[in-house]
Structure formats: structure tokens, C-alpha cells
Scaffold this motif. Structure first.
Motif, short mmCIF file in Angstrom:
data_model
loop_
_atom_site.label_atom_id
_atom_site.label_comp_id
_atom_site.label_asym_id
_atom_site.label_seq_id
_atom_site.Cartn_x
_atom_site.Cartn_y
_atom_site.Cartn_z
N LEU A 92 0.73 -1.25 0.14
CA LEU A 92 -0.22 -0.23 0.03
C LEU A 92 0.97 1.44 -0.05
N ARG A 93 2.29 0.71 0.75
CA ARG A 93 3.06 2.30 0.38
C ARG A 93 3.00 2.96 -0.87
N LYS A 94 3.61 1.22 -1.90
CA LYS A 94 4.19 2.07 -2.75
C LYS A 94 2.94 2.31 -3.89
N VAL A 95 2.01 2.50 -3.61
CA VAL A 95 0.29 3.12 -4.78
C VAL A 95 0.15 4.19 -4.75
N ILE A 96 0.55 4.66 -5.72
CA ILE A 96 0.34 6.49 -5.92
C ILE A 96 -1.31 6.71 -5.97
N TRP A 97 -1.26 7.39 -4.70
CA TRP A 97 -2.86 7.61 -5.11
C TRP A 97 -3.06 8.94 -5.32
N PRO A 98 -4.49 8.94 -6.81
CA PRO A 98 -4.78 9.78 -6.96
C PRO A 98 -5.21 11.12 -6.05
N THR A 99 -5.25 12.46 -7.03
CA THR A 99 -5.57 13.74 -6.48
C THR A 99 -6.85 13.99 -5.82
N ARG A 100 -7.54 14.84 -5.17
CA ARG A 100 -9.15 15.15 -5.79
C ARG A 100 -9.22 15.38 -7.00
N LYS A 101 -8.88 16.69 -7.80
CA LYS A 101 -9.22 16.71 -8.59
C LYS A 101 -9.23 15.06 -9.71
N LEU A 142 -9.64 12.13 -9.48
CA LEU A 142 -10.23 10.61 -9.23
C LEU A 142 -11.38 11.82 -8.95
N ILE A 143 -12.19 13.06 -9.16
CA ILE A 143 -13.29 13.23 -9.36
C ILE A 143 -13.47 12.89 -11.04
N ALA A 144 -12.21 13.47 -11.65
CA ALA A 144 -12.10 13.68 -13.40
C ALA A 144 -12.55 11.84 -13.31
N TYR A 145 -11.45 11.14 -12.65
CA TYR A 145 -11.54 9.56 -13.08
C TYR A 145 -13.22 8.67 -12.62
N THR A 146 -13.85 9.76 -11.98
CA THR A 146 -15.55 9.67 -11.33
C THR A 146 -16.34 8.98 -12.17
N THR A 147 -16.49 10.90 -13.10
CA THR A 147 -16.90 11.59 -13.79
C THR A 147 -16.58 10.89 -15.04
N VAL A 148 -16.20 9.78 -16.15
CA VAL A 148 -15.40 9.77 -17.10
C VAL A 148 -15.79 7.92 -16.86
N VAL A 149 -16.27 7.40 -15.27
CA VAL A 149 -17.05 6.33 -15.31
C VAL A 149 -18.28 6.51 -15.24
N LEU A 150 -18.62 7.22 -14.49
CA LEU A 150 -20.65 7.38 -14.71
C LEU A 150 -20.93 7.60 -15.85
N VAL A 151 -20.23 8.65 -16.85
CA VAL A 151 -20.55 8.86 -17.98
C VAL A 151 -21.14 7.29 -18.51
N PHE A 152 -19.36 6.81 -18.61
CA PHE A 152 -19.25 5.86 -19.66
C PHE A 152 -20.27 4.59 -19.63
N VAL A 153 -20.76 4.47 -17.78
CA VAL A 153 -21.50 3.92 -17.41
C VAL A 153 -22.94 4.08 -18.00
N LEU A 154 -23.20 5.18 -17.94
CA LEU A 154 -24.97 5.83 -18.26
C LEU A 154 -24.80 5.62 -19.60
N VAL A 155 -23.98 5.96 -20.49
CA VAL A 155 -24.18 5.43 -21.79
C VAL A 155 -24.52 4.26 -21.92
N MET A 156 -23.82 3.09 -21.49
CA MET A 156 -23.59 2.10 -21.83
C MET A 156 -24.95 1.32 -21.81
N ALA A 157 -25.31 1.94 -20.57
CA ALA A 157 -26.75 1.60 -20.06
C ALA A 157 -28.24 2.04 -21.41
N GLY A 158 -27.90 3.00 -21.90
CA GLY A 158 -28.88 3.89 -22.47
C GLY A 158 -28.82 2.59 -24.04
#
Length: 85
Positions: free
Chosen positions: A40-49, A51-67
Motif C-alpha cells: 500500500l505504501r507503493k501505491v500512487i494515490w490520485p489527487t482529489r481533482k 479522482l473527480i475526473a476519473y469518477t465522472t468518466v466512469v459514471l458517464v461511460f456507465v450511463l451511456v452503456m446503460a442507454g
């Protein structure tokens, strides 16, 4: 990409990683926890910005695929009802 320095296991005669289960249960659990913390010490954790960008991309992709799936479901349902009544 592959690691060219990695050599395949050429038959260690049972003395590989599976053969290292020595000691009592508590020492093996402690070793496992130490290894988890080290990884876990080797993990490069994402910044808040990030994390928000990655989460937004995933949510948009899931919504498009669901549509898309909902659209296919609707079309196939109408087609089956048209054909079979």
C-alpha cells in the motif's frame, strides 16, 4: 509490455513461494499484514481533482452503456412482439 528480466520458474522442487508457509498461524498473519502495508505504501494515490475526473468518466461511460443496452432491449422487445404477436 513484459518484464524482460523476469525468468520463468524452472521447477523449484516445491521450494517456491508455496513452500514458504512456515511458522504458526499468527506469524503468517503478521507477515501478510506487513506485506499488505508495504504494498500500500507503493501505491500512487490520485489527487482529489484526478479522482473527480476519473469518477465522472466512469459514471458517464456507465450511463451511456446503460442507454445503449436499454435501446437494444426496447428494439428487440418490439421486434419479438411484432413477429410473435
Amino acid at each position: 509490455m513484459t518484464d524482460t528480466n523476469a525468468l520463468p520458474d524452472r521447477g523449484s522442487g516445491g521450494h517456491g513461494p508455496k513452500g514458504q508457509a512456515q511458522g504458526n498461524v499468527f506469524s503468517r498473519i503478521a507477515l501478510f499484514i506487513r506485506q499488505v502495508v508495504a504494498e500500500l505504501r507503493k501505491v500512487i494515490w490520485p489527487t482529489r481533482k484526478e479522482l473527480i475526473a476519473y469518477t465522472t468518466v466512469v459514471l458517464v461511460f456507465v450511463l451511456v452503456m446503460a442507454g445503449i443496452i436499454a435501446g437494444f432491449d426496447y428494439v428487440f422487445t418490439k421486434g419479438v412482439l411484432f413477429i410473435f404477436g
